[in-house]
Design a protein around this motif. Structure first.
Motif, short mmCIF file in Angstrom:
data_model
loop_
_atom_site.label_atom_id
_atom_site.label_comp_id
_atom_site.label_asym_id
_atom_site.label_seq_id
_atom_site.Cartn_x
_atom_site.Cartn_y
_atom_site.Cartn_z
N ALA A 57 8.30 -7.91 -35.33
CA ALA A 57 7.77 -7.73 -36.68
C ALA A 57 6.44 -8.46 -36.81
N GLY A 58 5.48 -7.80 -37.42
CA GLY A 58 4.17 -8.44 -37.63
C GLY A 58 3.18 -8.23 -36.50
N GLU A 59 3.63 -7.61 -35.41
CA GLU A 59 2.75 -7.52 -34.23
C GLU A 59 2.17 -6.13 -33.97
N LEU A 60 2.69 -5.13 -34.66
CA LEU A 60 2.24 -3.75 -34.41
C LEU A 60 2.15 -3.01 -35.74
N PHE A 61 0.95 -2.48 -36.03
CA PHE A 61 0.78 -1.65 -37.22
C PHE A 61 1.08 -0.23 -36.78
N VAL A 62 1.96 0.47 -37.50
CA VAL A 62 2.49 1.72 -36.96
C VAL A 62 2.32 2.91 -37.90
N HIS A 63 1.93 4.02 -37.31
CA HIS A 63 1.91 5.30 -38.03
C HIS A 63 2.55 6.34 -37.12
N ARG A 64 3.53 7.06 -37.64
CA ARG A 64 4.18 8.07 -36.81
C ARG A 64 4.30 9.39 -37.57
N ASN A 65 4.13 10.48 -36.85
CA ASN A 65 4.35 11.80 -37.43
C ASN A 65 4.76 12.76 -36.30
#
Ligand code: CO
Length: 209
Positions: A57-65
């Motif tokens: 948590a806090g280490e990866l900014f995530v966008h998924r589609n």
């Protein structure tokens, strides 16, 4: 809801585990986030971004589609990219596709799926531009895996074509855009050797700074 009780039980177990290691874990995390990487990947449940790269948590900014697409008309992914680069000062944007992607396979079929056909339309464009190479591959699974790779490349370029990325490069902000593919059968992440870090990597017609 009784059916989902397990998820709440899991949540409490997770809290206990985190607090045992570090009693101020949630306090510290709630105050700020400083992720170093933006991950843009597929929604597929078998491609859990944080787990694959061993980040918490806090280490990866995530966008998924579906299909790990980055479309220049999609205000959702554009907002994520802008926030990651302009506010979080993320240095690495990772666009990660995966072999065996159902979205990519659907884009190779004639069968109607629904709204997702509109979403995946740009993957058909990638196919059309590479039709000869793709159709030289007779095995359909291998062909779709090649389309996965070609799609990763196209989405990496789409990211580099935004004024967001080009603006960062123009003001000398360090920023790399990477293209990776994940192999679900082995768990291995493959670097596609697509790594763009300056406007020199962008064709003239797409330069907007
Ligand atoms: Co997928």
């Amino acid at each position: 809801m009784k059916e989902l009780k397990k998820l709440f039980d899991n949540n409490r177990a997770w809290i206990a585990q985190k607090c045992e290691k570090d009693p101020s874990f949630f306090q510290n995390l709630s105050e700020s986030q400083e992720p170093k990487y933006l991950w843009i990947g597929c929604s597929d449940s078998r491609v859990p971004a944080n787990e694959i790269v061993g980040l918490g948590a806090g280490e990866l900014f995530v966008h998924r589609n579906i299909g790990n697409l980055f479309l220049h008309t999609d205000i959702n992914c554009l907002s994520v990219l802008e926030y990651a680069i302009d506010f979080l000062k993320i240095k690495h944007v990772i666009l990660c596709g995966h072999y065996g992607c159902g979205g990519i396979q659907a884009a190779m079929e004639e069968q109607k799926q629904g709204v997702v056909d509109h979403w995946l339309r740009c993957v058909r464009d990638v196919y059309a531009r590479n039709k000869e190479d793709l159709e030289a591959i007779k095995d359909l699974n291998k062909r779709s895996d090649r389309l996965v790779e070609l799609n990763v490349k196209q989405q990496v370029l789409n990211i580099c074509h935004t004024p967001i990325v080009q603006g960062a490069w123009a003001r000398k902000q360090s920023l790399w855009v990477h293209g990776w593919v994940y192999d679900m059968q082995t768990g291995v992440l493959k670097d596609m050797d697509l790594c763009f870090s300056s406007i020199n990597h962008v064709e003239n017609i797409y330069r907007i700074n």
